[in-house]
Design an enzyme around this catalytic site. Structure first.
Site, PDB file in Angstrom:
ATOM      1  N   LYS A  13       0.834  -1.211   0.000  1.00 26.59           N
ATOM      2  CA  LYS A  13       0.000   0.000   0.000  1.00 26.59           C
ATOM      3  C   LYS A  13       0.871   1.265   0.000  1.00 26.59           C
ATOM      4  O   LYS A  13       0.671   2.156  -0.819  1.00 26.59           O
ATOM      5  CB  LYS A  13      -0.940   0.014   1.222  1.00 26.59           C
ATOM      6  CG  LYS A  13      -1.886  -1.174   1.281  1.00 26.59           C
ATOM      7  CD  LYS A  13      -2.829  -1.083   2.474  1.00 26.59           C
ATOM      8  CE  LYS A  13      -2.147  -1.145   3.813  1.00 26.59           C
ATOM      9  NZ  LYS A  13      -1.471  -2.417   4.113  1.00 26.59           N
ATOM     10  N   ARG A  87     -10.073   0.807   8.411  1.00 28.10           N
ATOM     11  CA  ARG A  87      -9.585  -0.536   8.649  1.00 28.10           C
ATOM     12  C   ARG A  87     -10.623  -1.389   9.374  1.00 28.10           C
ATOM     13  O   ARG A  87     -10.376  -2.552   9.659  1.00 28.10           O
ATOM     14  CB  ARG A  87      -8.353  -0.435   9.527  1.00 28.10           C
ATOM     15  CG  ARG A  87      -7.143  -1.171   9.017  1.00 28.10           C
ATOM     16  CD  ARG A  87      -6.021  -0.717   9.928  1.00 28.10           C
ATOM     17  NE  ARG A  87      -4.849  -1.484   9.786  1.00 28.10           N
ATOM     18  CZ  ARG A  87      -3.738  -1.014   9.205  1.00 28.10           C
ATOM     19  NH1 ARG A  87      -3.698   0.159   8.651  1.00 28.10           N
ATOM     20  NH2 ARG A  87      -2.667  -1.761   9.181  1.00 28.10           N
ATOM     21  N   ARG A 125      11.705  -5.541   4.941  1.00 31.48           N
ATOM     22  CA  ARG A 125      11.453  -4.112   4.701  1.00 31.48           C
ATOM     23  C   ARG A 125      12.401  -3.239   5.527  1.00 31.48           C
ATOM     24  O   ARG A 125      12.672  -3.506   6.686  1.00 31.48           O
ATOM     25  CB  ARG A 125      10.013  -3.765   5.080  1.00 31.48           C
ATOM     26  CG  ARG A 125       9.778  -2.257   5.071  1.00 31.48           C
ATOM     27  CD  ARG A 125       8.353  -1.861   5.153  1.00 31.48           C
ATOM     28  NE  ARG A 125       7.644  -2.457   6.269  1.00 31.48           N
ATOM     29  CZ  ARG A 125       6.331  -2.395   6.404  1.00 31.48           C
ATOM     30  NH1 ARG A 125       5.602  -1.815   5.489  1.00 31.48           N
ATOM     31  NH2 ARG A 125       5.746  -2.951   7.434  1.00 31.48           N
ATOM     32  N   ARG A 158      11.108  -1.573  11.083  1.00 31.17           N
ATOM     33  CA  ARG A 158       9.998  -1.243  11.977  1.00 31.17           C
ATOM     34  C   ARG A 158       9.889  -2.280  13.094  1.00 31.17           C
ATOM     35  O   ARG A 158      10.031  -3.466  12.846  1.00 31.17           O
ATOM     36  CB  ARG A 158       8.682  -1.206  11.174  1.00 31.17           C
ATOM     37  CG  ARG A 158       8.390   0.173  10.637  1.00 31.17           C
ATOM     38  CD  ARG A 158       7.255   0.215   9.680  1.00 31.17           C
ATOM     39  NE  ARG A 158       6.033  -0.479  10.095  1.00 31.17           N
ATOM     40  CZ  ARG A 158       4.904  -0.424   9.398  1.00 31.17           C
ATOM     41  NH1 ARG A 158       4.847   0.288   8.283  1.00 31.17           N
ATOM     42  NH2 ARG A 158       3.843  -1.080   9.803  1.00 31.17           N
ATOM     43  N   ARG A 169      -0.730  -9.303  12.922  1.00 34.90           N
ATOM     44  CA  ARG A 169      -1.271  -8.259  12.038  1.00 34.90           C
ATOM     45  C   ARG A 169      -2.080  -8.892  10.904  1.00 34.90           C
ATOM     46  O   ARG A 169      -3.115  -8.368  10.491  1.00 34.90           O
ATOM     47  CB  ARG A 169      -0.130  -7.406  11.477  1.00 34.90           C
ATOM     48  CG  ARG A 169       0.461  -6.480  12.528  1.00 34.90           C
ATOM     49  CD  ARG A 169       1.805  -5.934  12.136  1.00 34.90           C
ATOM     50  NE  ARG A 169       1.748  -5.055  10.992  1.00 34.90           N
ATOM     51  CZ  ARG A 169       2.825  -4.657  10.307  1.00 34.90           C
ATOM     52  NH1 ARG A 169       4.023  -5.078  10.680  1.00 34.90           N
ATOM     53  NH2 ARG A 169       2.697  -3.857   9.285  1.00 34.90           N
TER      54      ARG A 169
HETATM   55  P1  AP5 Z   1       4.797  -1.622   1.878  1.00 31.02           P
HETATM   56  O1  AP5 Z   1       4.488  -0.790   0.690  1.00 31.02           O
HETATM   57  O2  AP5 Z   1       5.500  -0.955   3.027  1.00 31.02           O
HETATM   58  O3  AP5 Z   1       3.471  -2.382   2.386  1.00 31.02           O
HETATM   59  P2  AP5 Z   1       2.209  -1.837   3.153  1.00 31.02           P
HETATM   60  O4  AP5 Z   1       1.021  -2.518   2.571  1.00 31.02           O
HETATM   61  O5  AP5 Z   1       2.189  -0.333   3.188  1.00 31.02           O
HETATM   62  O6  AP5 Z   1       2.522  -2.441   4.589  1.00 31.02           O
HETATM   63  P3  AP5 Z   1       2.377  -1.823   6.030  1.00 31.02           P
HETATM   64  O7  AP5 Z   1       3.131  -2.756   6.944  1.00 31.02           O
HETATM   65  O8  AP5 Z   1       2.787  -0.386   6.112  1.00 31.02           O
HETATM   66  O9  AP5 Z   1       0.874  -1.938   6.249  1.00 31.02           O
HETATM   67  P4  AP5 Z   1       0.109  -2.045   7.524  1.00 31.02           P
HETATM   68  O10 AP5 Z   1      -1.234  -1.793   6.998  1.00 31.02           O
HETATM   69  O11 AP5 Z   1       0.267  -3.261   8.336  1.00 31.02           O
HETATM   70  O12 AP5 Z   1       0.814  -0.926   8.466  1.00 31.02           O
HETATM   71  P5  AP5 Z   1       0.379   0.532   8.893  1.00 31.02           P
HETATM   72  O13 AP5 Z   1       1.601   1.344   8.938  1.00 31.02           O
HETATM   73  O14 AP5 Z   1      -0.784   1.013   8.098  1.00 31.02           O
HETATM   74  O15 AP5 Z   1       5.641  -2.901   1.383  1.00 31.02           O
HETATM   75  C1  AP5 Z   1       6.142  -3.850   2.303  1.00 31.02           C
HETATM   76  C2  AP5 Z   1       7.541  -4.345   1.822  1.00 31.02           C
HETATM   77  O16 AP5 Z   1       7.376  -5.079   0.606  1.00 31.02           O
HETATM   78  C3  AP5 Z   1       8.528  -3.209   1.496  1.00 31.02           C
HETATM   79  O17 AP5 Z   1       9.815  -3.607   1.864  1.00 31.02           O
HETATM   80  C4  AP5 Z   1       8.417  -3.038  -0.028  1.00 31.02           C
HETATM   81  O18 AP5 Z   1       9.627  -2.563  -0.596  1.00 31.02           O
HETATM   82  C5  AP5 Z   1       8.110  -4.470  -0.486  1.00 31.02           C
HETATM   83  N1  AP5 Z   1       7.245  -4.499  -1.658  1.00 31.02           N
HETATM   84  C6  AP5 Z   1       6.202  -3.677  -1.925  1.00 31.02           C
HETATM   85  N2  AP5 Z   1       5.615  -4.018  -3.109  1.00 31.02           N
HETATM   86  C7  AP5 Z   1       6.308  -5.101  -3.565  1.00 31.02           C
HETATM   87  C8  AP5 Z   1       6.187  -5.929  -4.734  1.00 31.02           C
HETATM   88  N3  AP5 Z   1       5.229  -5.717  -5.666  1.00 31.02           N
HETATM   89  N4  AP5 Z   1       7.062  -6.968  -4.886  1.00 31.02           N
HETATM   90  C9  AP5 Z   1       8.015  -7.198  -3.956  1.00 31.02           C
HETATM   91  N5  AP5 Z   1       8.199  -6.445  -2.836  1.00 31.02           N
HETATM   92  C10 AP5 Z   1       7.347  -5.407  -2.639  1.00 31.02           C
HETATM   93  O19 AP5 Z   1      -0.164   0.283  10.372  1.00 31.02           O
HETATM   94  C11 AP5 Z   1       0.704  -0.030  11.442  1.00 31.02           C
HETATM   95  C12 AP5 Z   1      -0.110  -0.142  12.731  1.00 31.02           C
HETATM   96  O20 AP5 Z   1      -0.752   1.111  13.040  1.00 31.02           O
HETATM   97  C13 AP5 Z   1      -1.264  -1.173  12.710  1.00 31.02           C
HETATM   98  O21 AP5 Z   1      -0.816  -2.480  12.992  1.00 31.02           O
HETATM   99  C14 AP5 Z   1      -2.188  -0.603  13.800  1.00 31.02           C
HETATM  100  O22 AP5 Z   1      -1.716  -0.907  15.088  1.00 31.02           O
HETATM  101  C15 AP5 Z   1      -2.064   0.904  13.588  1.00 31.02           C
HETATM  102  N6  AP5 Z   1      -3.073   1.438  12.655  1.00 31.02           N
HETATM  103  C16 AP5 Z   1      -2.826   2.040  11.446  1.00 31.02           C
HETATM  104  N7  AP5 Z   1      -3.971   2.391  10.858  1.00 31.02           N
HETATM  105  C17 AP5 Z   1      -4.979   2.021  11.691  1.00 31.02           C
HETATM  106  C18 AP5 Z   1      -6.390   2.099  11.614  1.00 31.02           C
HETATM  107  N8  AP5 Z   1      -7.027   2.641  10.548  1.00 31.02           N
HETATM  108  N9  AP5 Z   1      -7.117   1.591  12.640  1.00 31.02           N
HETATM  109  C19 AP5 Z   1      -6.515   1.052  13.730  1.00 31.02           C
HETATM  110  N10 AP5 Z   1      -5.166   0.941  13.867  1.00 31.02           N
HETATM  111  C20 AP5 Z   1      -4.406   1.424  12.852  1.00 31.02           C
END
Ligand code: AP5
Length: 216
Positions: A13, A87, A125, A158, A169
């Site tokens: 994402k 979410r 990552r 992270r 997660r």
């Molecule tokens: P990346 O692009 O970083 O993936 P992502 O989908 O953004 O993953 P996140 O871990 O950021 O998502 P998340 O939803 O768990 O975390 P968030 O920060 O929102 O890619 C991942 C890796 O793969 C990278 O190394 C990249 O280079 C590689 N990659 C990407 N595309 C690729 C491809 N096509 N091929 C190969 N490699 C690839 O949330 C964190 C925490 O915050 C949650 O756990 C929760 O506690 C809290 N939180 C956030 N939002 C909310 C909400 N709305 N409600 C409640 N709690 C929340």
């Protein structure tokens, strides 16, 4: 244009949001990034969110909805991409209500990926603590190992990217966030995108779908 990026942790994402905001000049509103900035700054919000994030659980809805409502209010009129929000179905309903009469969401981009791929992506990552750029030790290497291409900062891992927390997660995603795909399929446009492909191929597929909105 108002877009939501949906998908499991590690679906890509954040990576694809950066492409979309650059291509369409939209504001990137990432709930995870806003929470991490609050943690780094030691705010009350950051302190409240910390234990949930470290365990891989969702931060309570009320905290997130207030935080994201403020971010959306401050976003420029040209539009935004929501990354990591909503979410839960409750968050989605509140978002719909807050946008009512002010232009709804144009489309949801749903990045589809198998759980088996996610672990390797997450544990490999690395991100830049300064500018938020995201890399991978195998799939998306920086020019110099461990150093951000954009600002030379040392890349970090992270704390919620350990195998145990990633497993929680994923479980949390399937139980609380995946039902949003059906919610949006009933209420609007959802573009399903196969995300287990080269990042540039995923980008091309997303842009092809988004172009259909521009032509409308
Ligand atoms: P990346 O692009 O970083 O993936 P992502 O989908 O953004 O993953 P996140 O871990 O950021 O998502 P998340 O939803 O768990 O975390 P968030 O920060 O929102 O890619 C991942 C890796 O793969 C990278 O190394 C990249 O280079 C590689 N990659 C990407 N595309 C690729 C491809 N096509 N091929 C190969 N490699 C690839 O949330 C964190 C925490 O915050 C949650 O756990 C929760 O506690 C809290 N939180 C956030 N939002 C909310 C909400 N709305 N409600 C409640 N709690 C929340």
């Amino acid at each position: 244009m108002r877009i939501i990026l949906l998908g499991a942790p590690g679906a890509g994402k954040g990576t694809q949001c950066k492409n979309i905001v650059a291509g369409y000049r939209l504001q990137h509103l990432s709930s995870g990034d806003i929470l991490r900035r609050n943690r780094s700054a030691g705010t009350d919000l950051g302190k409240k969110a910390q234990s949930y994030m470290d365990a891989g659980d969702l931060v309570p809805d009320r905290i997130i909805i207030d935080m994201m409502s403020e971010a959306i209010r401050e976003a420029p009129l040209a539009g935004f991409v929501l990354d990591g929000f909503p979410r839960t179905v409750n968050q989605a309903r509140e978002l719909d209500e807050s946008l009512a009469g002010d232009g709804a969401i144009d489309a949801v981009v749903n990045l589809k990926i198998d759980d088996s791929i996610v672990q390797a992506r997450m544990t490999g990552r690395r991100s830049c603590p300064k500018c938020g750029a995201v890399y991978h030790i195998e799939n998306l290497k920086p020019k110099t190992k461990g150093v951000c291409d954009h600002d030379g900062a040392e890349l970090v891992q992270r704390p919620d990217d350990t195998p145990e927390v990633v497993a929680n997660r994923l479980e949390t995603y399937h139980r609380q966030t995946e039902p949003l795909v059906d919610y949006y399929k009933k209420n609007g446009t959802v573009f399903d995108i196969e995300a287990d492909r080269d990042p540039d191929e995923v980008k091309a597929c997303i842009f092809e779908k988004l172009q259909t909105l521009v032509k409308l």
